[in-house]
Write an enzyme that holds these catalytic residues in place. Structure first.
Site, PDB file in Angstrom:
ATOM      1  N   ASN A 107       0.898  -1.158   0.000  1.00 41.88           N
ATOM      2  CA  ASN A 107       0.000   0.000   0.000  1.00 41.88           C
ATOM      3  C   ASN A 107       0.934   1.205   0.000  1.00 41.88           C
ATOM      4  OD1 ASN A 107      -1.808   2.038   0.547  1.00 41.88           O
ATOM      5  ND2 ASN A 107      -2.966   0.856   2.079  1.00 41.88           N
ATOM      6  N   GLU A 143      -6.397  -5.691   4.865  1.00 47.15           N
ATOM      7  CA  GLU A 143      -5.098  -5.165   4.408  1.00 47.15           C
ATOM      8  C   GLU A 143      -3.979  -6.134   4.706  1.00 47.15           C
ATOM      9  OE1 GLU A 143      -6.046  -0.620   5.557  1.00 47.15           O
ATOM     10  OE2 GLU A 143      -4.171  -0.936   4.502  1.00 47.15           O
ATOM     11  N   ASN A 194      -8.316   6.029   4.207  1.00 43.78           N
ATOM     12  CA  ASN A 194      -9.637   5.480   3.862  1.00 43.78           C
ATOM     13  C   ASN A 194     -10.147   4.866   5.167  1.00 43.78           C
ATOM     14  OD1 ASN A 194      -9.397   4.098   0.458  1.00 43.78           O
ATOM     15  ND2 ASN A 194      -8.501   5.946   1.275  1.00 43.78           N
TER      16      ASN A 194
HETATM   17  N1  ING Z   1      -8.133   2.430   7.659  1.00 49.47           N
HETATM   18  C1  ING Z   1      -8.417   2.601   9.032  1.00 49.47           C
HETATM   19  C2  ING Z   1      -7.505   3.606   9.723  1.00 49.47           C
HETATM   20  O1  ING Z   1      -6.542   3.263  10.394  1.00 49.47           O
HETATM   21  C3  ING Z   1      -8.807   1.569  11.240  1.00 49.47           C
HETATM   22  C4  ING Z   1      -8.496   1.308   9.776  1.00 49.47           C
HETATM   23  C5  ING Z   1      -9.808   2.478  11.613  1.00 49.47           C
HETATM   24  C6  ING Z   1      -8.096   0.929  12.181  1.00 49.47           C
HETATM   25  C7  ING Z   1     -10.066   2.710  12.959  1.00 49.47           C
HETATM   26  C8  ING Z   1      -8.323   1.136  13.551  1.00 49.47           C
HETATM   27  C9  ING Z   1      -9.330   2.037  13.937  1.00 49.47           C
HETATM   28  O2  ING Z   1      -7.843   4.784   9.615  1.00 49.47           O
HETATM   29  C10 ING Z   1      -6.960   2.175   7.030  1.00 49.47           C
HETATM   30  N2  ING Z   1      -7.011   2.075   5.686  1.00 49.47           N
HETATM   31  O3  ING Z   1      -5.926   2.021   7.644  1.00 49.47           O
END
Ligand code: ING
Length: 311
Positions: A107, A143, A194
């Site tokens: 990524n 991911e 995202n």
């Molecule tokens: N998305 C989210 C982020 O870290 C996440 C995944 C959201 C993890 C909220 C933990 C808490 O903003 C990506 N793509 O990493």
């Protein structure tokens, strides 16, 4: 003007599964043209800016997801961005899924200077979510299934009149991300995200809480390392899954100085004076004068938390 970088934070609205690269690049090019018309030196695009957030989908055979990846950058679909950048003297940062000639999946975010040359690459270190299908979740976040952790670390580059760094989405939740760049004198960190507006394991968590966590991390990272932070969302509803917006530019004091108002393609512009990082770097966050690394060993030596034994 010395020290000033006019930054365009180019928020993307939702990208649907059936939206082809050409159409998406057309949207990004429109934002880049607006940024140029408004005098920007740099446009920051979001994480995985060329496709829908495909890690929400499970595929037994990982190779099925390779169509979401770029095998060359620039490639046929993305070349128009590089050509406009070079022809109009505007730098940009772009997030995308990278498939290397060796077959490795990252990524990735690149930094392209005003001549259209790729001068920096960053590969997302902190991959959130999980690698296998987890039915108990209200949605999947795979991911760890489709990407490898980044292998480049957190470099910075002296370009566009300052010291620039990049990170991606979940990286912002880990203070180490900002501090490693802070220890290299970073003056502006650009990141895309995202971020689902719901928690797949805690349905009662509100979108406001998700936005709070996102802002908190970026504002803390900015202030504690005396740097500008540009956070750019892919926002809105993709295939029924909502992503938070909140694209913003944060100054070295940790204040949000400007932010997006919609969940669509939206450009937010600000004159980031990199000289404003100097006072805090020379006083409160003069790392050389104040840090005591002899007491920080656990941060690098220990991965998981180990509480004291219960008596
Ligand atoms: N998305 C989210 C982020 O870290 C996440 C995944 C959201 C993890 C909220 C933990 C808490 O903003 C990506 N793509 O990493």
């Amino acid at each position: 003007m010395p020290g000033i970088v006019k930054v365009g934070a180019a928020q993307s609205g939702p990208i649907q599964k059936d939206e082809g690269r050409q159409a998406v690049v057309g949207r990004l090019l429109a934002l880049m043209k607006e940024a140029h018309a408004r005098g920007c030196d740099l446009v920051v695009f979001t994480e995985l800016a060329l496709t829908t957030f495909f890690p929400r989908y499970y595929a037994d055979d990982r190779a099925e997801m390779d169509s979401w990846f770029e095998t060359e950058m620039p490639g046929a679909a993305t070349r128009p961005l590089f050509e406009f950048a070079a022809g109009n003297g505007i730098g940009f940062s772009l997030g995308y899924a990278e498939l290397t000639p060796e077959g490795r999946h990252f990524n990735t975010q690149i930094l392209v200077d005003k001549t259209g040359a790729v001068i920096g690459k960053y590969r997302k270190v902190h991959l959130p979510g999980h690698a296998e299908h987890e039915p108990e979740r209200t949605f999947q976040h795979l991911e760890k299934r489709y990407f490898e952790p980044g292998d480049i670390g957190f470099p910075v580059w002296r370009t566009l009149g300052g010291v620039m760094g990049m990170c991606i989405c979940n990286d912002r939740r880990w203070p180490e991300t900002f501090r490693v760049m802070g220890l290299q004198g970073v003056e502006l960190i650009m990141l895309g995200y995202n971020t689902p507006s719901g928690n797949s394991l805690k349905p009662e968590e509100s979108a406001e809480t998700r936005m709070h966590h996102s802002r908190l991390c970026m504002q803390a990272g900015a202030y504690q390392n005396a740097t500008w932070v540009v956070g750019v969302a892919k926002a809105g509803e993709e295939d029924g899954h909502h992503l938070i917006a909140g694209t913003c530019i944060i100054d070295p004091d940790g204040f949000v100085v400007t932010e997006a108002e919609t969940e669509d393609d939206e450009l937010v512009v600000y004159d980031c004076d990199l000289d404003e990082t100097k006072f805090l770097k020379e006083t409160t966050f003069n790392f050389e004068a104040h840090r005591r690394v002899e007491h920080y060993r656990l941060i690098a030596d220990r991965t998981g938390a180990k509480p004291p034994p219960e008596d």
